[in-house]
Design a protein around this motif. Structure first.
Motif, PDB file in Angstrom:
ATOM      1  N   ILE A  36       2.698   4.765   1.341  1.00 55.73           N
ATOM      2  CA  ILE A  36       1.662   3.802   1.283  1.00 55.73           C
ATOM      3  C   ILE A  36       0.527   4.612   0.988  1.00 55.73           C
ATOM      4  O   ILE A  36       0.184   5.579   1.828  1.00 55.73           O
ATOM      5  CB  ILE A  36       1.224   2.963   2.362  1.00 55.73           C
ATOM      6  CG1 ILE A  36       2.689   2.385   2.831  1.00 55.73           C
ATOM      7  CG2 ILE A  36       0.263   2.101   2.322  1.00 55.73           C
ATOM      8  CD1 ILE A  36       2.850   1.542   4.259  1.00 55.73           C
ATOM      9  N   VAL A  83      -3.775  -1.337   7.522  1.00 50.42           N
ATOM     10  CA  VAL A  83      -2.232  -0.790   7.157  1.00 50.42           C
ATOM     11  C   VAL A  83      -1.898  -0.157   8.667  1.00 50.42           C
ATOM     12  O   VAL A  83      -0.532  -0.331   8.792  1.00 50.42           O
ATOM     13  CB  VAL A  83      -2.182   0.102   6.046  1.00 50.42           C
ATOM     14  CG1 VAL A  83      -1.045   0.902   5.962  1.00 50.42           C
ATOM     15  CG2 VAL A  83      -2.619  -0.692   4.682  1.00 50.42           C
ATOM     16  N   SER A  84      -2.490   0.540   9.370  1.00 49.92           N
ATOM     17  CA  SER A  84      -1.968   1.223  10.473  1.00 49.92           C
ATOM     18  C   SER A  84      -1.490   0.153  11.578  1.00 49.92           C
ATOM     19  O   SER A  84      -0.211   0.531  11.907  1.00 49.92           O
ATOM     20  CB  SER A  84      -3.006   2.237  11.130  1.00 49.92           C
ATOM     21  OG  SER A  84      -4.104   1.484  11.459  1.00 49.92           O
ATOM     22  N   VAL A 126       1.929  -0.894  10.131  1.00 59.63           N
ATOM     23  CA  VAL A 126       2.883   0.191   9.975  1.00 59.63           C
ATOM     24  C   VAL A 126       3.462   0.398  11.401  1.00 59.63           C
ATOM     25  O   VAL A 126       4.751   0.263  11.558  1.00 59.63           O
ATOM     26  CB  VAL A 126       2.345   1.560   9.465  1.00 59.63           C
ATOM     27  CG1 VAL A 126       3.189   2.735   9.739  1.00 59.63           C
ATOM     28  CG2 VAL A 126       1.823   1.240   7.962  1.00 59.63           C
ATOM     29  N   TYR A 154      -3.982   8.976   1.979  1.00 62.80           N
ATOM     30  CA  TYR A 154      -5.548   8.779   1.813  1.00 62.80           C
ATOM     31  C   TYR A 154      -5.830   9.123   0.342  1.00 62.80           C
ATOM     32  O   TYR A 154      -5.645   9.970   0.028  1.00 62.80           O
ATOM     33  CB  TYR A 154      -6.471   9.119   2.883  1.00 62.80           C
ATOM     34  CG  TYR A 154      -6.120   8.745   4.025  1.00 62.80           C
ATOM     35  CD1 TYR A 154      -6.398   7.409   4.599  1.00 62.80           C
ATOM     36  CD2 TYR A 154      -5.355   9.510   5.203  1.00 62.80           C
ATOM     37  CE1 TYR A 154      -6.290   7.019   6.124  1.00 62.80           C
ATOM     38  CE2 TYR A 154      -5.066   9.155   6.297  1.00 62.80           C
ATOM     39  CZ  TYR A 154      -5.561   8.125   6.731  1.00 62.80           C
ATOM     40  OH  TYR A 154      -5.090   7.309   8.115  1.00 62.80           O
ATOM     41  N   MET A 185      -6.864   1.751   5.277  1.00 59.04           N
ATOM     42  CA  MET A 185      -5.511   2.402   5.798  1.00 59.04           C
ATOM     43  C   MET A 185      -5.681   2.183   7.311  1.00 59.04           C
ATOM     44  O   MET A 185      -4.798   1.935   7.868  1.00 59.04           O
ATOM     45  CB  MET A 185      -5.342   3.926   5.408  1.00 59.04           C
ATOM     46  CG  MET A 185      -4.834   4.030   3.822  1.00 59.04           C
ATOM     47  SD  MET A 185      -3.492   3.315   3.516  1.00 59.04           S
ATOM     48  CE  MET A 185      -2.187   4.376   4.257  1.00 59.04           C
ATOM     49  N   GLN A 213       1.829   7.971   5.096  1.00 60.36           N
ATOM     50  CA  GLN A 213       0.436   7.297   4.781  1.00 60.36           C
ATOM     51  C   GLN A 213      -0.351   8.281   4.062  1.00 60.36           C
ATOM     52  O   GLN A 213      -0.637   9.351   4.419  1.00 60.36           O
ATOM     53  CB  GLN A 213      -0.309   6.877   5.578  1.00 60.36           C
ATOM     54  CG  GLN A 213       0.563   5.811   6.513  1.00 60.36           C
ATOM     55  CD  GLN A 213      -0.431   5.238   7.740  1.00 60.36           C
ATOM     56  OE1 GLN A 213      -1.410   4.888   7.467  1.00 60.36           O
ATOM     57  NE2 GLN A 213       0.172   5.121   8.866  1.00 60.36           N
TER      58      GLN A 213
END
Length: 129
Positions: free
Chosen positions: A97, A108-109, A112, A128, A104, A126
């Motif tokens: 991702i 997203v975290s 996840v 960045y 993120m 992940q």
């Protein structure tokens, strides 16, 4: 001399089931076809695999050892099927991702983390950028 793993599996089935008909049914094949395989193996190996006229079929010592290897083949193929199924269901594999740091970290975290709790065999990377 190489022996086909399918033949080892067939010997395991005969020993486990105690007879040709039962083993053939277990394997989804015909009894004559299974009998031909045993005759082929006996000719190739130069040794009998079963003591004749015994019910249930009694394996020779060599047949017992080969059937044990057939049991290992059975376990390995079952495990391979499980692995393939888990990939298809999304329970195993890799996910990558990518996104901006804010996106993120803020969104997203958390997703996840929740996803990883239900699918521990999925590796998530992940990125960045």
């Amino acid at each position: 001399m190489q022996i086909d793993p399918r033949h080892l599996l067939q010997l395991w089935a005969i020993v486990d089931a105690g007879g040709m008909s039962e083993a053939a049914e277990m394997l989804g094949m015909t009894q004559p076809g299974l009998s031909r395989t045993v005759a082929f193996l006996e000719k190739r190996l130069g040794e009998p695999l079963f003591l004749r006229n015994r019910r249930p079929m009694e394996p020779t010592p060599m047949c017992r050892d080969l059937a044990d290897l057939g049991a290992a083949v059975r376990r390995a193929t079952a495990r391979a099927s499980d692995v393939a199924q888990s990939f298809r269901r999304g329970e195993r594999g890799d996910i990558r991702i990518g996104g901006t740091p804010f996106f993120m970290d803020a969104l997203v975290s958390a997703m996840v983390g929740q996803f990883q709790r239900t699918r521990p065999n999925v590796r998530i990377e992940q990125v960045y950028g």
